[in-house]
Scaffold this motif. Structure first.
Motif, PDB file in Angstrom:
ATOM      1  N   ASN A  65      -6.027  89.642  84.831  1.00 39.21           N
ATOM      2  CA  ASN A  65      -6.341  88.244  84.486  1.00 39.21           C
ATOM      3  C   ASN A  65      -5.105  87.390  84.294  1.00 39.21           C
ATOM      4  O   ASN A  65      -4.951  86.709  83.281  1.00 39.21           O
ATOM      5  N   VAL A  66      -4.221  87.457  85.294  1.00 42.39           N
ATOM      6  CA  VAL A  66      -2.943  86.747  85.176  1.00 42.39           C
ATOM      7  C   VAL A  66      -3.070  85.297  85.656  1.00 42.39           C
ATOM      8  O   VAL A  66      -3.544  85.030  86.758  1.00 42.39           O
ATOM      9  N   SER A  67      -2.641  84.380  84.818  1.00 37.34           N
ATOM     10  CA  SER A  67      -2.480  82.986  85.226  1.00 37.34           C
ATOM     11  C   SER A  67      -1.018  82.623  85.050  1.00 37.34           C
ATOM     12  O   SER A  67      -0.359  83.112  84.138  1.00 37.34           O
ATOM     13  N   LYS A 116      -4.357  81.426  89.188  1.00 36.02           N
ATOM     14  CA  LYS A 116      -5.482  81.336  88.243  1.00 36.02           C
ATOM     15  C   LYS A 116      -6.214  82.664  88.111  1.00 36.02           C
ATOM     16  O   LYS A 116      -6.859  83.116  89.058  1.00 36.02           O
ATOM     17  N   ASN A 117      -6.078  83.259  86.961  1.00 33.53           N
ATOM     18  CA  ASN A 117      -6.881  84.417  86.599  1.00 33.53           C
ATOM     19  C   ASN A 117      -6.905  85.493  87.696  1.00 33.53           C
ATOM     20  O   ASN A 117      -7.959  85.884  88.183  1.00 33.53           O
ATOM     21  N   SER A 120       1.302  82.797  81.997  1.00 33.73           N
ATOM     22  CA  SER A 120       0.886  82.016  80.834  1.00 33.73           C
ATOM     23  C   SER A 120      -0.294  82.702  80.155  1.00 33.73           C
ATOM     24  O   SER A 120      -0.539  82.509  78.973  1.00 33.73           O
ATOM     25  N   GLN A 121      -1.022  83.503  80.945  1.00 34.27           N
ATOM     26  CA  GLN A 121      -2.101  84.322  80.381  1.00 34.27           C
ATOM     27  C   GLN A 121      -2.158  85.640  81.129  1.00 34.27           C
ATOM     28  O   GLN A 121      -1.738  85.724  82.270  1.00 34.27           O
ATOM     29  N   GLY A 122      -2.716  86.661  80.487  1.00 32.50           N
ATOM     30  CA  GLY A 122      -2.926  87.943  81.139  1.00 32.50           C
ATOM     31  C   GLY A 122      -1.726  88.868  80.998  1.00 32.50           C
ATOM     32  O   GLY A 122      -0.778  88.568  80.266  1.00 32.50           O
ATOM     33  N   GLU A 178       3.590  89.883  79.565  1.00 34.86           N
ATOM     34  CA  GLU A 178       2.322  89.398  79.014  1.00 34.86           C
ATOM     35  C   GLU A 178       2.487  87.919  78.731  1.00 34.86           C
ATOM     36  O   GLU A 178       3.589  87.376  78.897  1.00 34.86           O
ATOM     37  N   ALA A 179       1.405  87.270  78.305  1.00 34.48           N
ATOM     38  CA  ALA A 179       1.428  85.820  78.125  1.00 34.48           C
ATOM     39  C   ALA A 179       2.717  85.331  77.466  1.00 34.48           C
ATOM     40  O   ALA A 179       3.011  85.680  76.324  1.00 34.48           O
TER      41      ALA A 179
END
Ligand SMILES: Nc1ncnc2c1ncn2[C@@H]1O[C@H](COP(=O)(O)OP(=O)(O)OP(=O)(O)O)[C@@H](O)[C@H]1O
Ligand SMILES: [Mg+2]
Length: 218
Positions: A6-8, A18-19, A54-56, A67-68
């Motif tokens: 779930n990487v953004s 996106k995700n 930024s996420q994931g 990580e984020a």
């Protein structure tokens, strides 16, 4: 060996990836396609550790490396070879010095470095070019130096960002064959960015970035 959970990725305030979730297996060959600006280089840079999500989370060989908001493992410790879109050769160094540099950093003794540099220059068809300065090389020769510089470290994962873009058709074909032959011999995992569907077909699996999302296609 590389896993995205779930990487953004955003640059500034602009969401680029996106995700994204995927798993890339050891020895797998993937061509990464997508329009200009779709985030291909950003995806590669995230794997190599130059960009934080930024996420994931990102995993390499089961270990969480990003990580984020945080790079947990820096690029030089990831075992990832990268050929940048602009090659990023060191212009003030000779061909040999460019290829040798990473080995020096790793503490490989000089007699061994010499032998390895020769072997890898041979592999990419640059035997006898060692003492040349980078500015004395053609575009195609420079791309070969970048290839040798990445391969000499025998990375288990090689990221190539449009490595054949500035070559003529014949040389493109020839160098892609060389890369695929080396991949078979050395067994590294390959993620290869290209705008050419012909090249992509030869590589194998095709992934496409569209609107920040990753779509896998066989
Ligand atoms: N350092 C940066 N600062 C601001 N925006 C950036 C930066 N790096 C990339 N971008 C933006 O992020 C988006 C994705 O860029 P990226 O280089 O990943 O695209 P790409 O798919 O590799 O494109 P190309 O096929 O042209 O190489 C683009 O809109 C680009 O303008
Ligand atoms: Mg790019």
């Amino acid at each position: 060996m590389v896993r995205f959970e779930n990487v953004s990725v955003s640059i500034g305030n602009k969401p680029i990836l996106k995700n994204i979730s995927f798993a890339l297996q050891q020895g797998q060959k993937v061509a990464l396609m997508g329009r200009s600006g779709s985030g291909k280089s950003t995806l590669l840079r995230s794997i190599a550790g130059f960009v934080a999500p930024s996420q994931g989370a990102i995993f390499i060989n089961g270990r969480k490396v990003s990580e984020a908001g945080t790079i947990l493992l820096p690029p030089h410790k990831r075992g990832v070879g990268m050929i940048f879109q602009d090659l990023a050769l060191w212009p003030h160094m000779s061909v040999t010095q460019n290829v040798e540099f990473g080995l020096k950093i790793k503490g490989v003794p000089s007699y061994k470095r010499k032998e390895m540099v020769e072997r890898f220059l041979d592999m990419v068809g640059l035997q006898g070019y060692g003492s040349r300065a980078i500015h004395q090389l053609s575009g195609g020769e420079r791309q070969r130096v970048a290839l040798a510089r990445a391969l000499v470290l025998e990375p288990p994962l090689l990221l190539m960002d449009e490595p054949l873009s500035s070559l003529d058709e014949e040389l493109k074909e020839e160098l892609l064959e060389t890369i695929l032959t080396l991949q078979r011999q050395l067994g590294f995992t390959l993620l290869f960015v290209t705008h050419s569907s012909e090249e992509a077909k030869k590589i194998g699996m095709v992934w496409r970035l569209e609107g920040g999302e990753l779509i896998a296609k066989d």
